[in-house]
Write a protein that holds these residues in place. Sequence first.
Motif, PDB file in Angstrom:
ATOM      1  N   LYS A 203       0.846  -1.192   0.000  1.00  0.00           N
ATOM      2  CA  LYS A 203       0.000   0.000   0.000  1.00  0.00           C
ATOM      3  C   LYS A 203       0.884   1.246   0.000  1.00  0.00           C
ATOM      4  CE  LYS A 203      -3.550  -2.453   2.658  1.00  0.00           C
ATOM      5  NZ  LYS A 203      -4.327  -2.502   3.912  1.00  0.00           N
ATOM      6  N   GLU A 247      -3.138   5.029 -10.400  1.00  0.00           N
ATOM      7  CA  GLU A 247      -4.172   4.307  -9.669  1.00  0.00           C
ATOM      8  C   GLU A 247      -5.287   5.234  -9.219  1.00  0.00           C
ATOM      9  OE1 GLU A 247      -3.624   1.863  -6.028  1.00  0.00           O
ATOM     10  OE2 GLU A 247      -1.847   1.221  -7.075  1.00  0.00           O
ATOM     11  N   GLY A 404      -0.307 -12.186  -7.000  1.00  0.00           N
ATOM     12  CA  GLY A 404      -1.150 -11.448  -7.921  1.00  0.00           C
ATOM     13  C   GLY A 404      -1.720 -12.312  -9.022  1.00  0.00           C
ATOM     14  N   THR A 428      -7.793  -7.406  -3.839  1.00  0.00           N
ATOM     15  CA  THR A 428      -6.381  -7.057  -4.015  1.00  0.00           C
ATOM     16  C   THR A 428      -5.566  -7.196  -2.737  1.00  0.00           C
ATOM     17  OG1 THR A 428      -6.698  -4.685  -3.564  1.00  0.00           O
ATOM     18  CG2 THR A 428      -7.004  -5.424  -5.835  1.00  0.00           C
ATOM     19  N   LYS A 436      -2.493  -5.101  -8.446  1.00  0.00           N
ATOM     20  CA  LYS A 436      -3.678  -4.392  -7.955  1.00  0.00           C
ATOM     21  C   LYS A 436      -4.261  -3.506  -9.054  1.00  0.00           C
ATOM     22  CE  LYS A 436      -5.201  -1.175  -4.369  1.00  0.00           C
ATOM     23  NZ  LYS A 436      -4.858  -0.534  -3.088  1.00  0.00           N
ATOM     24  N   GLU A 462      -8.699   1.941  -3.032  1.00  0.00           N
ATOM     25  CA  GLU A 462      -9.230   0.968  -3.987  1.00  0.00           C
ATOM     26  C   GLU A 462     -10.680   1.282  -4.331  1.00  0.00           C
ATOM     27  OE1 GLU A 462      -8.325  -3.384  -3.749  1.00  0.00           O
ATOM     28  OE2 GLU A 462     -10.358  -3.452  -2.928  1.00  0.00           O
TER      29      GLU A 462
END
Length: 498
Positions: A203, A247, A404, A428, A436, A462
């Motif tokens: 993260k 993201e 992943g 994720t 992710k 997210e």
Amino acid sequence: MNEHPIVLRAQHVTKTYGGAHALSDAHLEIRGGEVHCLAGANGSGKSTLIKILSGVESADRGEIEISGDTVTRLSVPGAIARGIQVIYQDLSLFPNLTVAENIAMTSRVAGHTKVVSAASAKRTAAAVQERLGLDLDLDAYVDTLSVAERQLAAICRALANEVRVLFMDEPTTALTWSEVQVLFGVIEVLKADGVAIVFVSHKTEEVFALSDRITVLRNGRVVSEGLVAEFTRDSLVEALIGRRELEERLVSERTGNEDVVLDVAGLGAPGQFRDIAFQARAGEIVGLTGLLGSGRSEIADAIFGIIAFNQGSVTVGGRPIRSGSVKSAIDAGVAYVPSDRLTQGVFLEQSITRNMIASALSRFSTRWGWIRRKAVDAGVSRLVDELHMKVGSPAHPVSSLSGGNQQRVVIAKWLATEPKLLILNGPTVGVDVGSKAAILQILREKAAEGMAVLLISDDVPELVAACHRVLVVRRGRLVDEIRSDDVSVDTLRERTIA
């Protein structure tokens, strides 16, 4: 800034498994009183390096120094005796022992204690807990604790043995945002006491909030390192995956198709949730969030038939789903990616191919039950391409893949059923930033094709990146709905913990 003393140094560390390089000339310097993030994608070599520095594995080549002393051979007991400990994701606690007994366990082993004293264990645990300002029930059995409490108990156990370097592997994976803040406070206390904290996290927001230094591994090599101030979010992501990957909020507008796919009306289950009512339309990604234990996962389980409901109704595409019937949900076009891929999502030792077709055998079989090999090969090939998976061969076991790619196998398994509604619970968790971003992009693409998506998560960035709107669950009730442009990190955090 004054440099803290180096308490652990690794240089030229190389490790191979069957000819494949897990680490190639890797190096790391850990300083007391600092938080050092060891970052990298799944399979980058992080876990191997931690195992070598904690005595679990031996390097093929390289040097290790602990407080200036060169160590030629390091074992787990030797590492613990020198103040090096690891808190793994599974925490490695004894569920049938009390909190106090778990906290005192490592120091007992290190001290070769032969007589077990509950009173002595409690005194040891109480002293450590007081040092950290915690209030755990020392008489409670570990299997009754929340995940956050177990994490804190594992930290206390390390401190009971005078830890100097503490490795933490994904310490916040299963914690809510408020619980993460408690953990961060404990880490600050450890820093002030001169303990070196090395933590692994995928993260990026967490990395910048907590770290003093960052070392990035990619393909077994150190590709970037320095003070946290020397990194930006973009430069960190680029170091992690070798390219920039945005993201931020990239979710597209809905397709305009207003067909209701999921209709939940007055849903209730004893002791779980009540009066749950919402809809999800074709082309829409709906988030479902709340603190751990709020009922968010139980609502998803009820929609998929894992748990029974005694009030209300669930329909998918106008077709009612029977209470407590997974078959009824699948027949109606529901797919469910569970929160624990290792125990609920995949058959680890079975092939990638077998996992991918496991939920859609009827689509790959003749009317007499024979598997149509050409259809299987074509379907698996399509899914591998569609989900941008990195696999050597679909015949290889799922255990050979990174976290992943394992998660993408779970998603592929359910996409093979061509569902109307895709439910994902923490999709994720435990995957690297590149995976992710890829998984969230898959959800956007499926929504753009007209699929309805229900995303259960407490990962606020997210939810912001993926959802058209977010529903907040608290104490088994839907208490808020955050729509479109109002979906932001600050808004979600404020309304989730209110």
